[in-house]
Scaffold this active site. Structure first.
Site, short mmCIF file in Angstrom:
data_model
loop_
_atom_site.label_atom_id
_atom_site.label_comp_id
_atom_site.label_asym_id
_atom_site.label_seq_id
_atom_site.Cartn_x
_atom_site.Cartn_y
_atom_site.Cartn_z
N GLU A 132 7.10 -4.85 4.95
CA GLU A 132 7.67 -3.58 4.51
C GLU A 132 8.51 -3.02 5.64
O GLU A 132 8.19 -3.19 6.82
CB GLU A 132 6.57 -2.58 4.17
CG GLU A 132 5.65 -2.99 3.05
CD GLU A 132 4.54 -1.97 2.85
OE1 GLU A 132 4.59 -1.23 1.86
OE2 GLU A 132 3.62 -1.91 3.69
N GLU B 113 -3.94 -5.85 -2.95
CA GLU B 113 -2.50 -5.89 -2.66
C GLU B 113 -2.30 -6.43 -1.26
O GLU B 113 -2.96 -6.00 -0.31
CB GLU B 113 -1.88 -4.50 -2.77
CG GLU B 113 -0.39 -4.44 -2.40
CD GLU B 113 0.20 -3.06 -2.54
OE1 GLU B 113 -0.19 -2.34 -3.50
OE2 GLU B 113 1.04 -2.68 -1.70
#
Length: 551
Positions: free
Chosen positions: A151, A146
């Protein structure tokens, strides 16, 4: 619209636009490019304690005036037999790729309880409801790999405007140690370009064209580098969970995306690099800097460094000098380096290799491990290293605690008090070099580790510039608990002076490389590279720290 961000500070430049969405048609999203992932995971809730339903409703994802809008809303919504109080959207790209650069120009929400994310998953992830799952979903998370490009909302202890990028692999996932962050100006009101540059050698994250974190594990295998297979893009806003409590007056929040662009290199390259030069730069007791430069028509050069049975492979844009630090060397030792240049297509420089020689200096510095905190607390502790290099002092600290998330580090000078942000080396290892010091003078520094939910500050360490020593905790806790055969080869032959509880070995960067909780007189060190290490032996609340050279 703006053009591709700056190529500065990446290892491989990708020039050819291979896939994009400019969001030019109002209404529903382009279904030939995007898939709504709406299926709930087993158990009826999304991961990380999130509380939203992802929907394919046009009210949660739509295009308007050249922008994709992903909208998280407070509303009761029932789907798949489950009622939730919040809705949002999670989009999968129907395009997957291996290596390249992604640029996403976006304005993200900063509302409490929201978790906007721009990220990537391996095409082979077996996640129900994902676009590629039915045909390619053979691998569980995190073995699929990932890459979190951006974020926000999950590092509440950080300053306003802080955005994070992270890597999840089998070697570190969830509260991963592989992450970095930076401050985006006027976040929430301004558009920024969030980028990742993914090459066969490293993954670099950029904000508005400026690199702020690179993932480049020394050993690349399935455990640390599942990034040799295709990945696809995800865009979403999650609600609650690790993003914190959602205020009662929350109604909705939107992420606006101007464009998503993926670049690769499509031209077939048959020309070899030219004008290759290689020289020795700064030399310390444990490192040698090699300065490399070559030119290639593809805009990219790959360098291979062979020494002492080991190999380093790295890349850099054509015509730009590359500084490579060769680590974990032994003091006062001569090393021979064989350096070659090629391009990404494998075309070799005509006069490969260039041979270089360098002799490391004697070690001048102090290292150790401690647990004492002047603010907050440490669950495990930290390693520290002060090394004099000429008239500079390189200060390196590693946070050993595994329960801290979103870590950043700041060096504190005691008098007059000054705070400096430290550079992340890898994991939770941070460094800062103070320049122009006077040999024989005393300096005093501590480190503040800030993380989600709080901070911990080490005690101040006093160091005499130019002195070779072993910094330790209070002398009442420090005894000569052991001796050993030094230098060591293959095995460390330990001669304890009393019953000991644990032996821990750290490399020259302060990273723990071996822990033995049931030590005997012979400890296998065959997996350790040649170089200098610190050996710490514990008995109760007492410990001894000594240097060890591995040949």
């Amino acid at each position: 619209m703006t053009s591709q961000s700056s190529n500065a500070q990446v290892d491989v430049i990708y020039n050819d636009l291979v896939w994009s969405d400019e969001f030019e048609t109002n209404g529903a999203i382009n279904s030939t490019k995007w898939h709504h992932q709406t299926q709930l995971p087993s158990g009826g809730s999304w991961f990380n304690g999130e509380v939203q339903h992802y929907t394919n409703l046009i009210s949660n994802s739509f295009v308007n005036n050249g922008f994709l809008n992903i909208v998280a809303k407070k509303e009761n919504y029932t789907n798949q037999g489950v009622t939730k109080q919040y809705t949002s959207a999670r989009l999968n790209s129907k395009f997957a790729f291996l290596y390249g650069r992604v640029d996403i120009r976006a304005k993200i929400p900063t509302n409490l309880g929201t978790w906007p994310a721009l990220w990537m998953l391996g095409k082979n992830v077996n996640e129900s409801g994902g676009f590629f799952n039915s045909q390619f979903g053979t691998t569980g998370w995190p073995a699929c790999g990932e890459i979190d490009i951006m974020e926000h909302g999950i590092t509440q202890s950080q300053p306003a405007g802080y955005i994070q990028s992270a890597i999840h692999t089998p070697s570190s996932h969830g509260n991963t140690v592989n992450h970095g962050g930076t401050i985006a100006s006027n976040l929430g009101n301004n558009f920024h370009v969030y980028s990742v540059n993914w090459s066969p050698f490293q993954i670099t994250f950029l904000l508005d064209g400026v690199a702020f974190y690179t993932y480049n594990p020394a050993v690349k295998n399935a455990n640390t580098w599942p990034f040799d297979a295709e990945q696809y893009l995800l865009l979403n806003i999650a609600m609650g969970g690790v993003a914190g409590n959602i205020p009662s007056n929350f109604t909705q929040a939107a992420m606006e995306i101007d464009y998503v662009r993926v670049y690769q290199n499509l031209d077939i390259d048959t020309e070899a690099p030219t004008n290759f030069t290689a020289t020795v730069g700064t030399v310390t007791s444990s490192t040698v800097e090699l300065l490399l430069n070559a030119e290639d028509n593809s805009d990219n050069v790959v360098y291979s460094i062979n020494y002492d049975g080991q190999n380093i492979i790295t890349a850099n844009p054509s015509g730009e000098e590359k500084s490579v630090i060769v680590p974990n060397l032994m003091p006062t030792t001569t090393y021979e380096f064989s350096v070659s240049a090629s391009d990404v297509a494998g075309n070799q420089y005509i006069s490969n290799p260039i041979l270089l020689s360098a002799t490391t200096t004697g070690f001048t510095g102090c290292s150790g491990t401690d647990t004492e905190a002047q603010q907050g607390n440490f669950s495990i502790g930290y390693n520290y290293d002060f090394e004099t290099i000429g008239t500079d002092v390189k200060i390196t600290f590693e946070l050993l605690d595994t329960d801290k998330v979103g870590v950043v580090a700041f060096l504190w000078r005691q008098n007059p008090f000054t705070e400096y942000q430290m550079t992340n080396v890898s994991g939770n290892v941070y460094t800062y070099t103070i320049t122009g010091q006077t040999i024989g003078s005393t300096i005093s520094y501590a480190v503040k580790f800030a993380y989600a939910g709080g901070l911990s500050v080490t005690r101040y360490f006093s160091y005499i510039v130019g002195e070779d020593c072993s910094l330790t905790v209070d002398s009442s806790y420090e005894l000569d608990l052991f001796t050993f055969v030094n230098p060591a080869t293959d095995y460390m032959y330990l001669k304890p002076n009393t019953t000991i509880d644990k032996v821990e070995i750290h490399n020259s960067l302060g990273k723990s490389v071996l822990v033995s909780s049931k030590p005997n007189d012979t400890i296998n060190i065959q997996n350790l590279s040649k170089g200098m290490y610190l050996v710490t032996v514990y008995q109760g609340n007492r410990k001894s720290v000594k240097k060890m050279i591995v040949k």
